[in-house]
Design a protein around this motif. Structure first.
Motif: not given
Length: 305
Positions: A13-19, A62-78
């Protein structure tokens, strides 16, 4: 190329964000998808977008790219600090990215490939071996053996000090203190840093000047985790999925000889692409063109066949 902001949830349940990149030409049928993840502390803005844009402009994919957890736009676990790399979690996140890709109507669920560079170049060797949804693996300048790589990067007379740092950090975190950190790079070769090579400093310090998406910091625990990580131990289990490994002949950050030794243990079908230069030379400039062209050729005859 059309680019969509996306986010997805990991299994914890960590949200990762990308393009999500798609070809310019509209295609009504679901397309193959290449899940792309970046290396040690790097974010999607650091050339990962260039690879995705080039690949989707060259192929019906298609290509899915994302920031690793805890970096960039992605969340980290609480319960976890930012700027921390736990390899097993990043590998699990690649599998969760595959699941997200498979959930999309515009993706062919049976044609998923994975692409990784540097640290994640090692991750994709692991995930490609154990997650059999993966149909092709592209591993670029990979970190293949953490123990060997750590002891190539760290001077032998510095190792004792790092071991002491690892112990003190564990004790501090157990007492409720914040996670200890070190710089990723430092201009002083005698200073403690995670990536103590001149080309690492040049590469990342240039990107640090271009925006606030990259931070020159990583947790102490990340280095202890790196030393314990051996992502190529299952490389022979990637088969029968095709593997393309790209190795820079003068790479000292993820040493070329270690990558070639790992490649020799992979089973067919496999391809090796040797490029000139050091670890970062394949990301931009004329070597990038040679590098990505070979990746496109490989995807054309495998995932997009």
């Amino acid at each position: 190329m059309p680019r969509e902001d996306i986010s997805f949830q990991t299994s914890d349940n960590v949200t990762l964000r990308g393009w999500f990149y798609s070809p310019e030409t509209t295609i009504s049928t679901p397309l193959p998808c290449l899940v792309m993840s970046h290396g040690f502390t790097a974010t999607k803005e650091i050339h990962l977008d260039s690879f995705a844009a080039h690949i989707t402009s060259s192929l019906p994919i298609s290509c899915l790219i994302y920031d690793n957890r805890g970096f960039g736009a992605s969340d980290n676990h609480p319960s976890a600090p930012r700027q921390e790399i736990i390899p097993s979690l990043q590998c699990s996140d690649i599998s969760d990215a595959i699941t997200y890709a498979q959930s999309r109507d515009d993706v062919n669920k049976d044609k998923i490939g994975i692409w990784g560079s540097s640290y994640s170049g090692g991750h994709v060797l692991w995930v490609g071996a154990v997650d059999k949804r993966v149909k092709v693996v592209l591993s670029q300048m990979p970190m293949v053996n953490g123990w060997e790589n750590f002891h190539r990067l760290i001077r032998s007379d510095f190792v004792g000090g790092l071991n002491q740092m690892f112990q003190e950090d564990r004790l501090a975190r157990a007492s409720g203190k914040a996670a200890g950190t070190i710089p990723v790079v430092d201009p002083n070769p005698m200073a403690t840093s995670a990536l103590p090579t001149p080309d690492s400093y040049t590469f990342f310090s240039n990107w640090e000047k271009k925006g606030d998406f990259w931070k020159n910091e990583v947790t102490v625990k990340s280095m202890e985790e790196l030393r314990a990580y051996n992502p190529s131990s299952h490389i022979h289990h990637i088969s029968p999925a095709p593997l393309l490994m790209t190795v820079a002949s003068s790479d000292i950050l993820t040493p070329a000889d270690l990558a070639l030794t790992a490649y020799s243990k992979a089973l067919e079908p496999k391809e090796l692409h040797l490029i000139p230069g050091g670890h970062f030379d394949g990301y931009a400039g004329p070597i990038f063109e040679t590098n990505v062209k070979r990746q496109v050729e490989f995807l054309k005859k495998t995932l997009c066949a």
